[in-house]
Design a protein around this motif. Structure first.
Motif, PDB file in Angstrom:
ATOM      1  N   ARG A  10      -4.510  -3.307  14.286  1.00 27.58           N
ATOM      2  CA  ARG A  10      -5.301  -3.059  13.374  1.00 27.58           C
ATOM      3  C   ARG A  10      -6.864  -2.550  13.997  1.00 27.58           C
ATOM      4  O   ARG A  10      -7.227  -1.480  13.676  1.00 27.58           O
ATOM      5  CB  ARG A  10      -5.833  -4.188  12.178  1.00 27.58           C
ATOM      6  CG  ARG A  10      -4.712  -4.520  11.560  1.00 27.58           C
ATOM      7  CD  ARG A  10      -4.902  -5.487  10.456  1.00 27.58           C
ATOM      8  NE  ARG A  10      -3.698  -6.108   9.547  1.00 27.58           N
ATOM      9  CZ  ARG A  10      -3.167  -7.178   9.819  1.00 27.58           C
ATOM     10  NH1 ARG A  10      -3.573  -7.881  10.723  1.00 27.58           N
ATOM     11  NH2 ARG A  10      -2.091  -7.412   9.113  1.00 27.58           N
TER      12      ARG A  10
ATOM     13  N   ASP B 286       0.401  -3.613   5.274  1.00 24.50           N
ATOM     14  CA  ASP B 286      -0.597  -2.402   5.709  1.00 24.50           C
ATOM     15  C   ASP B 286       0.113  -1.805   6.854  1.00 24.50           C
ATOM     16  O   ASP B 286      -0.662  -1.013   7.408  1.00 24.50           O
ATOM     17  CB  ASP B 286      -1.851  -2.949   6.028  1.00 24.50           C
ATOM     18  CG  ASP B 286      -1.837  -3.839   7.212  1.00 24.50           C
ATOM     19  OD1 ASP B 286      -0.927  -4.676   7.349  1.00 24.50           O
ATOM     20  OD2 ASP B 286      -2.998  -4.252   7.730  1.00 24.50           O
TER      21      ASP B 286
ATOM     22  N   LEU C 265       0.805  -1.080   0.103  1.00 28.15           N
ATOM     23  CA  LEU C 265       0.130  -0.019  -0.058  1.00 28.15           C
ATOM     24  C   LEU C 265       1.121   1.326  -0.035  1.00 28.15           C
ATOM     25  O   LEU C 265       2.181   1.275   0.034  1.00 28.15           O
ATOM     26  CB  LEU C 265      -1.070   0.187   1.265  1.00 28.15           C
ATOM     27  CG  LEU C 265      -1.706  -1.098   1.312  1.00 28.15           C
ATOM     28  CD1 LEU C 265      -2.538  -1.102   2.778  1.00 28.15           C
ATOM     29  CD2 LEU C 265      -2.759  -1.026   0.304  1.00 28.15           C
TER      30      LEU C 265
ATOM     31  N   SER D 202      -0.886   5.242   3.751  1.00 27.74           N
ATOM     32  CA  SER D 202      -2.289   4.685   4.008  1.00 27.74           C
ATOM     33  C   SER D 202      -1.902   3.508   4.741  1.00 27.74           C
ATOM     34  O   SER D 202      -2.701   2.715   5.135  1.00 27.74           O
ATOM     35  CB  SER D 202      -2.805   4.086   2.560  1.00 27.74           C
ATOM     36  OG  SER D 202      -2.126   3.195   1.980  1.00 27.74           O
ATOM     37  N   ARG D 203      -0.503   3.166   5.170  1.00 27.20           N
ATOM     38  CA  ARG D 203      -0.384   2.074   6.020  1.00 27.20           C
ATOM     39  C   ARG D 203      -0.528   2.680   7.503  1.00 27.20           C
ATOM     40  O   ARG D 203      -0.438   3.887   7.714  1.00 27.20           O
ATOM     41  CB  ARG D 203       1.099   1.730   6.008  1.00 27.20           C
ATOM     42  CG  ARG D 203       1.573   1.116   4.555  1.00 27.20           C
ATOM     43  CD  ARG D 203       3.074   0.657   4.452  1.00 27.20           C
ATOM     44  NE  ARG D 203       3.376   0.282   3.013  1.00 27.20           N
ATOM     45  CZ  ARG D 203       4.573   0.161   2.702  1.00 27.20           C
ATOM     46  NH1 ARG D 203       5.610   0.102   3.768  1.00 27.20           N
ATOM     47  NH2 ARG D 203       4.846  -0.187   1.318  1.00 27.20           N
TER      48      ARG D 203
END
Length: 247
Positions: free
Chosen positions: A159, A69, A39, A43-44
């Motif tokens: 996450r 990510d 990515l 955006s990570r």
């Protein structure tokens, strides 16, 4: 080009031309197409790691950097450096140990949250005492994990915390609930307990805290009742296990 055959007939032939290889297509030829394995950096999930053990930090960095990510934007070896790096980088998630030099984890959480009450902090530690968990969550941590957590569970927790969720495993949540519902030691009782852990007598505790020996005895009796113990040794052992005091 025209040529004559032996029979006198005229034929037309075209000169030989080597076909060029097709020009390779780049991502700029297809602006809507991106790599499926990585990515864009922005955006990570940007992670700051704070742990006073070098081996642990390096292991976490290696694990996180393998995830498409996520990316590590800083490493801190103590709580003070963790706060300074947080101010510098403003990470998406801070992965924080509880016991560190210079500034402990709970104090670091408080200082970071003073800068931004929405800061997302995930505690990763070896201490599972109910008081440790309570103090971390009370300070503003969004998650609390032990260092024996499976790798993918840790990644999933990062996450989830980044998404704004609270992440505390069921068995630790049960300890937290027990701590919240149980009787709480007063700050003076904790002071007495700390001196008890140092092996001081009631008379010595009274002198250190500028209170009478009789008052010390009353505090000790209250400590025993609240902690459901019958001896000083048991009280100190239980307090250490729960994170009430640190030896």
């Amino acid at each position: 080009m025209k040529t004559k055959t032996k029979s006198g007939q005229t034929t037309t032939t075209r000169p030989f031309r080597r076909d060029r290889a097709p020009k390779p297509q780049s991502e700029s030829d297809h602006p809507g197409r991106r790599s499926a394995t990585a990515l864009p950096k922005r955006s990570r999930i940007r992670v700051l790691i704070a742990d006073d053990h070098t081996v642990v930090r390096e292991g976490l960095v290696s694990l996180i950097q393998r995830k498409p990510d996520m990316t590590v934007i800083g490493e801190a070896k103590d709580g003070r450096e963790a706060v300074d790096l947080w101010k510098q980088h403003r990470p998406d998630v801070t992965l924080l140990d509880l016991r560190m030099p210079e500034l402990d984890g709970v104090s670091a959480i408080k200082e970071i949250r003073d800068q931004d009450e929405h800061a997302r902090i995930l505690v990763l530690t070896t201490f599972d005492g109910d008081e440790d968990i309570f103090r971390a969550i009370q300070a503003g941590a969004k998650g609390y994990l032990l260092k024996d957590v499976p790798r993918e569970a840790l990644m999933d927790s990062i996450r989830r915390v980044n998404a704004g969720e609270t992440c505390v495993p069921v068995h630790l949540a049960a300890k937290l609930a027990e701590r919240v519902s149980g009787e709480t030691l007063s700050s003076r009782e904790v002071d007495v307990l700390k001196l008890m852990a140092q092996g001081k007598s009631n008379k010595e505790i009274g002198a250190a805290l500028f209170i009478s020996e009789g008052t010390v005895k009353s505090h000790v009796k209250a400590i025993f009742a609240k902690m459901n113990v019958i001896s000083r040794t048991e009280a100190v052992a239980s307090a250490t296990r729960r994170g009430l005091i640190h030896l």
